[in-house]
Scaffold this motif. Structure first.
Motif, mmCIF file in Angstrom:
data_model
loop_
_atom_site.group_PDB
_atom_site.id
_atom_site.type_symbol
_atom_site.label_atom_id
_atom_site.label_comp_id
_atom_site.label_asym_id
_atom_site.label_seq_id
_atom_site.Cartn_x
_atom_site.Cartn_y
_atom_site.Cartn_z
ATOM 1 N N UNK A 1 3.010 -2.081 -1.734
ATOM 2 C CA UNK A 1 3.120 -1.749 -0.141
ATOM 3 C C UNK A 1 1.842 -1.445 0.362
ATOM 4 N N UNK A 2 1.777 -1.464 1.560
ATOM 5 C CA UNK A 2 0.453 -1.228 2.335
ATOM 6 C C UNK A 2 -0.469 -0.132 1.880
ATOM 7 N N UNK A 3 0.074 1.052 1.840
ATOM 8 C CA UNK A 3 -0.981 2.123 1.363
ATOM 9 C C UNK A 3 -1.330 1.939 0.125
ATOM 10 N N UNK A 4 -0.367 1.927 -0.794
ATOM 11 C CA UNK A 4 -0.966 1.805 -2.228
ATOM 12 C C UNK A 4 -1.974 0.442 -2.422
ATOM 13 N N UNK A 5 -1.605 -0.625 -1.730
ATOM 14 C CA UNK A 5 -2.315 -1.637 -1.789
ATOM 15 C C UNK A 5 -3.919 -1.641 -1.406
ATOM 16 N N UNK A 6 -4.198 -0.720 -0.200
ATOM 17 C CA UNK A 6 -5.292 -0.638 0.139
ATOM 18 C C UNK A 6 -6.083 0.260 -0.965
ATOM 19 N N UNK A 7 -5.428 1.171 -1.502
ATOM 20 C CA UNK A 7 -5.921 2.211 -2.584
ATOM 21 C C UNK A 7 -6.433 1.256 -3.746
ATOM 22 N N UNK A 8 -5.493 0.211 -4.283
ATOM 23 C CA UNK A 8 -5.670 -0.409 -5.322
ATOM 24 C C UNK A 8 -7.074 -1.476 -4.933
ATOM 25 N N UNK A 9 -6.925 -2.133 -3.726
ATOM 26 C CA UNK A 9 -8.023 -3.262 -3.336
ATOM 27 C C UNK A 9 -9.601 -2.362 -3.474
ATOM 28 N N UNK A 10 -9.487 -1.088 -2.817
ATOM 29 C CA UNK A 10 -10.585 -0.360 -2.696
ATOM 30 C C UNK A 10 -11.330 -0.173 -4.314
ATOM 31 N N UNK A 11 -10.291 -0.111 -5.000
ATOM 32 C CA UNK A 11 -10.566 0.511 -6.604
ATOM 33 C C UNK A 11 -11.259 -0.986 -7.172
ATOM 34 N N UNK A 12 -10.745 -1.964 -6.734
ATOM 35 C CA UNK A 12 -11.323 -3.079 -7.025
ATOM 36 C C UNK A 12 -12.316 -3.905 -6.589
ATOM 37 N N UNK A 13 -12.826 -3.095 -5.453
ATOM 38 C CA UNK A 13 -14.039 -3.504 -5.046
ATOM 39 C C UNK A 13 -13.683 -4.632 -3.918
ATOM 40 N N UNK A 14 -12.613 -4.547 -3.798
ATOM 41 C CA UNK A 14 -12.236 -5.770 -2.582
ATOM 42 C C UNK A 14 -11.997 -5.112 -1.114
ATOM 43 N N UNK A 15 -11.810 -5.759 -0.002
ATOM 44 C CA UNK A 15 -11.730 -5.275 1.283
ATOM 45 C C UNK A 15 -10.056 -5.440 1.564
ATOM 46 N N UNK A 16 -9.819 -4.065 2.319
ATOM 47 C CA UNK A 16 -8.316 -4.001 2.461
ATOM 48 C C UNK A 16 -8.024 -4.782 3.843
ATOM 49 N N UNK A 17 -9.369 -5.280 4.553
ATOM 50 C CA UNK A 17 -9.077 -5.977 5.845
ATOM 51 C C UNK A 17 -9.110 -7.249 5.538
#
Length: 453
Positions: free
Chosen positions: A224-240
């Motif tokens: 879901x959005x909140x967890x995905x933003x956290x995972x994306x940031x951890x993988x060095x990817x952009x949440x936007x």
């Protein structure tokens, strides 16, 4: 005798014209030549025995220029101090009609400078109206925090397979394409995630999995959005970036874990709140509630400070010597700027300037100062923060560390300013008119999100 004239050339901008007569700079020039002759090393002459004619020929012009400019600066500073001019930055030289300085042509020299004057303004704190938000601490918030503390103080066990949403999986992420083929040079990263962080279908797929099992996910569908933003940031990817969210990853399970939550007993209560002698669950929950209220009380106070800040910046009328400041922006920094760059920076720059002038005025009016002992205490608190909040009492090394920090001039200046501003805000908080409003934690978070300086 040097003379200085002052004329207004624009809003809050004056021109100072310094006229030096021969008597203002020539004696100092001759003095410097003599001094120089005593110390200079010139081959063929003994030290201190160089004829002044030789020194004058070789170094005279640069010494002359230096002395004339030094005399100008001295006259300018003494005039500004006598007239008590409250100016921004430093005077900026204007193209002078002074002829090129020439030691063989002793004339009157004229230098012109532009100064930017600070504005007069009024600050009326009693006009400020703020809303003080009182956050409702719900049972649900207390339950969540108690649950978090139980997990944090729980024991990690190693079950064979995933059987519950509370299991933790350590996984290696490896980027693949839609067909499952590994992407060359793609993202790889290890992470540790609770099973409940995944979406329903992925949670179902993870049930029964064990170490070395592999699943393939698409980020946009796995979280879901909140967890995905956290995972994306951890993988060095952009949440936007939608393309990043659509990437596929192969997840290899490297370990399955389960945290067995700590039991609600006296031992647990004492671990969380040492020395408080909490015996019952009801008292423990009351302590947790008080802590949450304290946290939100501080946040609410910060938010009031934010409202005060915006009111002061938006409603204090102030004029500025615009052209002078833009010219200073171009030449005053370490790196020269173009006129366009100065123009672009100007609005932000004047906002900061306005805030500095307002705080300085209020700090002076209310005689707010900071004691060296307060700076020392602040340094100690910082060290405790680095050490995870432990209190080391009066450990001798603590003083040694603190004294080392207090030798750093920049740290002391920044801390002084920070403590002074904090004191000012605390005082203003008692002077403005505040109405209280009850609000939920979610609605309060929205307010913080929209309104931050």
């Amino acid at each position: 005798m040097a003379t200085i004239t002052r004329e207004n050339i624009a809003l809050l901008t004056d021109k100072l014209t310094v006229t030096l007569a021969k008597d203002d700079y020539f004696p100092a020039f001759e003095q410097s030549l003599k001094k120089y002759a005593k110390t200079v090393n010139i081959p063929g002459f003994r030290k201190g025995m160089v004829p002044s004619g030789v020194v004058k020929k070789m170094y005279g012009q640069s010494i002359f220029t230096e002395e004339v400019l030094r005399s100008v600066e001295k006259e300018l500073n003494s005039y500004m101090s006598k007239e008590q001019l409250d100016i921004f930055a430093q005077p900026l030289p204007l193209d002078s009609d002074a002829r090129a300085l020439d030691m063989n042509n002793l004339n009157d020299y004229v230098f012109a400078f532009e100064i930017g004057l600070k504005p007069d303004f009024n600050v009326n704190v009693n006009d400020i109206k703020v809303t003080r938000y009182k956050i409702n601490v719900t049972d649900e918030m207390i339950n969540e925090e108690v649950n978090r503390l139980q997990i944090r103080n729980g024991k990690m066990t190693d079950p064979e397979t995933v059987t519950s949403e509370d299991h933790v999986v350590n996984v290696d992420f490896k980027e693949v394409d839609a067909t499952g083929a590994v992407v060359e040079g793609g993202v790889t990263k290890s992470n540790s995630l609770l099973v409940k962080y995944f979406t329903e279908p992925v949670r179902a797929e993870l049930q029964g999995k064990k170490k070395d099992d592999v699943i393939t996910i698409q980020l946009s569908k796995a979280f879901e959005t909140k967890e995905r933003e956290w995972v994306l940031s951890d993988l060095g990817l952009s949440k936007d970036n939608a393309a990043d969210a659509d990437k596929y990853f192969q997840l290899t399970i490297t370990k399955v874990g389960l945290i067995e939550k700590a039991e609600l007993n006296e031992e647990f209560f004492n671990t969380v709140y040492p020395g408080r002698d909490i015996k019952t669950e009801a008292d423990f929950r009351a302590a947790v509630k008080a802590e949450i209220e304290n946290y939100y009380g501080q946040q609410s106070s910060n938010q009031v400070h934010d409202q005060i800040y915006h009111h002061l910046v938006d409603h204090t009328n102030m004029e500025f010597p615009a052209e002078f400041l833009k010219r200073w922006l171009q030449t005053g920094g370490e790196q020269p700027k173009t006129a366009e760059e100065a123009e672009a920076e100007y609005p932000n720059f004047t906002n900061q300037l306005k805030w500095t002038l307002v705080t300085n005025k209020l700090i002076n009016e209310n005689k707010i100062s900071v004691d060296p002992s307060e700076i020392k205490e602040f340094a100690k608190e910082q060290i405790k923060g680095y050490m995870g909040g432990q209190d080391f009492g009066d450990a001798p090394w603590m003083d040694e560390y603190t004294n080392r920090m207090l030798k750093d001039q920049k740290f002391v200046e920044n801390t002084y300013f920070q403590l002074q501003t904090t004191k000012l805000f605390r005082l203003l908080e008692t002077q403005v008119s505040a109405k209280e409003e009850a609000i939920s934690a979610e609605a309060f978070a929205e307010k913080l999100h929209h309104h931050h300086h």
